[in-house]
Scaffold this motif. Structure first.
Motif, PDB file in Angstrom:
ATOM      1  N   TYR A 141       0.825  -1.195   0.000  1.00  0.00           N
ATOM      2  CA  TYR A 141       0.000   0.000   0.000  1.00  0.00           C
ATOM      3  C   TYR A 141       0.867   1.255   0.000  1.00  0.00           C
ATOM      4  N   ARG A 142       0.276   2.316  -0.448  1.00  0.00           N
ATOM      5  CA  ARG A 142       0.989   3.589  -0.545  1.00  0.00           C
ATOM      6  C   ARG A 142       1.432   4.042   0.849  1.00  0.00           C
ATOM      7  N   SER A 143       2.666   4.537   0.943  1.00  0.00           N
ATOM      8  CA  SER A 143       3.177   5.038   2.221  1.00  0.00           C
ATOM      9  C   SER A 143       3.420   6.549   2.198  1.00  0.00           C
ATOM     10  N   ARG A 144       3.397   7.143   1.008  1.00  0.00           N
ATOM     11  CA  ARG A 144       3.637   8.590   0.909  1.00  0.00           C
ATOM     12  C   ARG A 144       3.115   9.111  -0.426  1.00  0.00           C
ATOM     13  N   PHE A 145       3.000  10.427  -0.493  1.00  0.00           N
ATOM     14  CA  PHE A 145       2.612  11.125  -1.717  1.00  0.00           C
ATOM     15  C   PHE A 145       3.704  12.136  -2.062  1.00  0.00           C
ATOM     16  N   LEU A 146       3.960  12.283  -3.349  1.00  0.00           N
ATOM     17  CA  LEU A 146       4.840  13.347  -3.827  1.00  0.00           C
ATOM     18  C   LEU A 146       3.954  14.386  -4.498  1.00  0.00           C
ATOM     19  N   LEU A 147       3.882  15.586  -3.897  1.00  0.00           N
ATOM     20  CA  LEU A 147       2.957  16.605  -4.372  1.00  0.00           C
ATOM     21  C   LEU A 147       3.706  17.867  -4.785  1.00  0.00           C
ATOM     22  N   SER A 159       1.055   8.327   7.016  1.00  0.00           N
ATOM     23  CA  SER A 159       0.835   8.252   8.461  1.00  0.00           C
ATOM     24  C   SER A 159       0.438   9.598   9.069  1.00  0.00           C
ATOM     25  N   SER A 160       0.643  10.686   8.318  1.00  0.00           N
ATOM     26  CA  SER A 160       0.292  12.013   8.830  1.00  0.00           C
ATOM     27  C   SER A 160      -1.109  12.455   8.409  1.00  0.00           C
ATOM     28  N   ILE A 161      -1.822  11.605   7.666  1.00  0.00           N
ATOM     29  CA  ILE A 161      -3.160  11.965   7.185  1.00  0.00           C
ATOM     30  C   ILE A 161      -4.196  11.715   8.276  1.00  0.00           C
ATOM     31  N   ASP A 162      -5.000  12.729   8.548  1.00  0.00           N
ATOM     32  CA  ASP A 162      -6.071  12.628   9.534  1.00  0.00           C
ATOM     33  C   ASP A 162      -7.332  12.068   8.887  1.00  0.00           C
ATOM     34  N   TYR A 163      -7.741  12.680   7.790  1.00  0.00           N
ATOM     35  CA  TYR A 163      -8.889  12.183   7.026  1.00  0.00           C
ATOM     36  C   TYR A 163      -8.809  12.721   5.601  1.00  0.00           C
ATOM     37  N   ILE A 164      -9.646  12.166   4.746  1.00  0.00           N
ATOM     38  CA  ILE A 164      -9.676  12.540   3.333  1.00  0.00           C
ATOM     39  C   ILE A 164     -11.113  12.862   2.973  1.00  0.00           C
ATOM     40  N   TYR A 165     -11.297  13.910   2.186  1.00  0.00           N
ATOM     41  CA  TYR A 165     -12.660  14.226   1.764  1.00  0.00           C
ATOM     42  C   TYR A 165     -12.678  14.686   0.309  1.00  0.00           C
ATOM     43  N   SER A 166     -13.853  14.545  -0.294  1.00  0.00           N
ATOM     44  CA  SER A 166     -14.038  14.957  -1.686  1.00  0.00           C
ATOM     45  C   SER A 166     -15.088  16.059  -1.735  1.00  0.00           C
ATOM     46  N   GLU A 167     -14.774  17.103  -2.486  1.00  0.00           N
ATOM     47  CA  GLU A 167     -15.692  18.235  -2.625  1.00  0.00           C
ATOM     48  C   GLU A 167     -15.608  18.759  -4.046  1.00  0.00           C
ATOM     49  N   MET A 187     -11.500   9.380  -4.862  1.00  0.00           N
ATOM     50  CA  MET A 187     -11.659   8.644  -3.616  1.00  0.00           C
ATOM     51  C   MET A 187     -11.574   7.139  -3.858  1.00  0.00           C
ATOM     52  N   ASP A 188     -12.124   6.678  -4.976  1.00  0.00           N
ATOM     53  CA  ASP A 188     -12.055   5.249  -5.299  1.00  0.00           C
ATOM     54  C   ASP A 188     -10.620   4.787  -5.455  1.00  0.00           C
ATOM     55  N   GLU A 189      -9.794   5.599  -6.117  1.00  0.00           N
ATOM     56  CA  GLU A 189      -8.386   5.234  -6.317  1.00  0.00           C
ATOM     57  C   GLU A 189      -7.650   5.186  -4.991  1.00  0.00           C
ATOM     58  N   LEU A 190      -7.915   6.158  -4.111  1.00  0.00           N
ATOM     59  CA  LEU A 190      -7.241   6.171  -2.816  1.00  0.00           C
ATOM     60  C   LEU A 190      -7.697   5.016  -1.930  1.00  0.00           C
ATOM     61  N   GLU A 191      -8.940   4.627  -2.068  1.00  0.00           N
ATOM     62  CA  GLU A 191      -9.435   3.492  -1.292  1.00  0.00           C
ATOM     63  C   GLU A 191      -8.650   2.230  -1.625  1.00  0.00           C
ATOM     64  N   ASP A 192      -8.216   2.103  -2.880  1.00  0.00           N
ATOM     65  CA  ASP A 192      -7.428   0.944  -3.296  1.00  0.00           C
ATOM     66  C   ASP A 192      -5.967   1.081  -2.894  1.00  0.00           C
ATOM     67  N   GLN A 193      -5.480   2.308  -2.805  1.00  0.00           N
ATOM     68  CA  GLN A 193      -4.048   2.534  -2.577  1.00  0.00           C
ATOM     69  C   GLN A 193      -3.656   2.571  -1.106  1.00  0.00           C
ATOM     70  N   LEU A 194      -4.627   2.825  -0.219  1.00  0.00           N
ATOM     71  CA  LEU A 194      -4.321   2.989   1.195  1.00  0.00           C
ATOM     72  C   LEU A 194      -4.686   1.739   1.992  1.00  0.00           C
ATOM     73  N   ASP A 195      -3.910   1.465   3.017  1.00  0.00           N
ATOM     74  CA  ASP A 195      -4.071   0.255   3.828  1.00  0.00           C
ATOM     75  C   ASP A 195      -5.435   0.258   4.528  1.00  0.00           C
ATOM     76  N   PRO A 196      -6.283  -0.738   4.245  1.00  0.00           N
ATOM     77  CA  PRO A 196      -7.612  -0.774   4.857  1.00  0.00           C
ATOM     78  C   PRO A 196      -7.591  -1.043   6.353  1.00  0.00           C
ATOM     79  N   VAL A 197      -6.454  -1.436   6.890  1.00  0.00           N
ATOM     80  CA  VAL A 197      -6.342  -1.581   8.341  1.00  0.00           C
ATOM     81  C   VAL A 197      -6.380  -0.205   9.004  1.00  0.00           C
ATOM     82  N   CYS A 198      -5.861   0.801   8.306  1.00  0.00           N
ATOM     83  CA  CYS A 198      -5.767   2.152   8.863  1.00  0.00           C
ATOM     84  C   CYS A 198      -6.878   3.083   8.385  1.00  0.00           C
TER      85      CYS A 198
END
Length: 252
Positions: A141-147, A159-167, A187-198
């Protein structure tokens, strides 16, 4: 071996047919399908193949839209010009993920894996082994983003993400220091990329980190109301249908 090709670009389909003919004498191409809709209709109407070669981006959407509408019992070799869907592909019945233009030796290796597992004398045991092989692939699963940042870039740790939202179809990451960042993913793409345990997809607009939850309350009609530690998040409502899944996610 009965093989179905799902590919919306005829030159690519022709290349696959040519390579398969060079690699195997026992190949029977059941058909070439070009869209999600056509694939769903075919797979619901006709016997399933032994193997599917499936492009990811089709004329009317991503091939992943096929799977909720059809129960596919055979392995899939994904073929695509993009590597961004690899994690999502391996969560499905995926034997291999080949980047276009598909190379003969890579296709040969994927077919060899299929052959090796199916050489068992007991067909049921062979199928079980094939399923075990596919499920055993570890998903990273993804561990970081390069922005982009000012004139360069910066790294954001997951690990520093509190929550994610779409607007307004724009996806935002809210960090634990309340920084709000835009990312070029749905949001669908991130749901696949991020660890579902977290991370848990609370609804269409919100995905929350387990450590961001402040309190959980019963809501009307079997729904749940989640309050995050971050005041900017407001109240997040989880539907009755998802409330059981949410409780199971927390109770592990």
């Amino acid at each position: 071996m009965n093989i179905l090709i799902i590919e919306d670009e005829q030159p690519n389909a022709n290349r696959l047919i040519k390579l398969l003919a060079e690699l195997r004498e026992d190949v029977n191409i059941m058909g070439v399908l070009a869209s999600v809709e056509e694939s769903v209709q075919y797979l619901n109407q006709y016997p399933q193949p032994d193997l599917i070669l499936m492009d990811i981006r089709l004329g009317d959407g991503l091939c992943f839209e096929i799977f909720p509408k059809v129960t596919i019992h055979c392995p899939v070799i994904f073929t695509t010009a993009y590597d961004e869907y690899a994690l999502r592909a391996f969560k499905i019945y995926s034997l291999a993920y080949l980047l276009k233009p598909v190379e003969k030796n890579e296709l040969k290796e994927a077919l060899s894996i299929y052959d090796h597992i199916l050489q068992e004398t007991n067909p049921n045991k062979a199928l079980d082994q094939l399923v075990d092989y596919i499920k055993s692939k570890s998903v990273i699963y993804r561990s970081r983003f390069l922005l982009p940042y000012k004139d360069g870039y910066k790294t954001i740790l997951v690990s520093s993400i509190d929550y994610i939202y779409s607007e307004h179809k724009i996806t935002h990451l809210v960090l634990d220091d309340q920084t709000d960042l835009i990312v070029p993913f749905t949001m669908d793409e991130l749901e696949d990329q991020l660890d579902p345990v977290c991370f848990f997809r609370a609804n269409r607009q919100h995905m929350i980190h387990v450590n961001s939850i402040f309190s959980i309350h019963n809501y009307f009609n079997g729904k749940l109301k989640v309050i995050l530690k971050s005041k900017s998040a407001g109240e997040i409502i989880i539907s009755k249908e998802k409330s059981g899944q949410f409780k199971s996610w927390l109770d592990r």
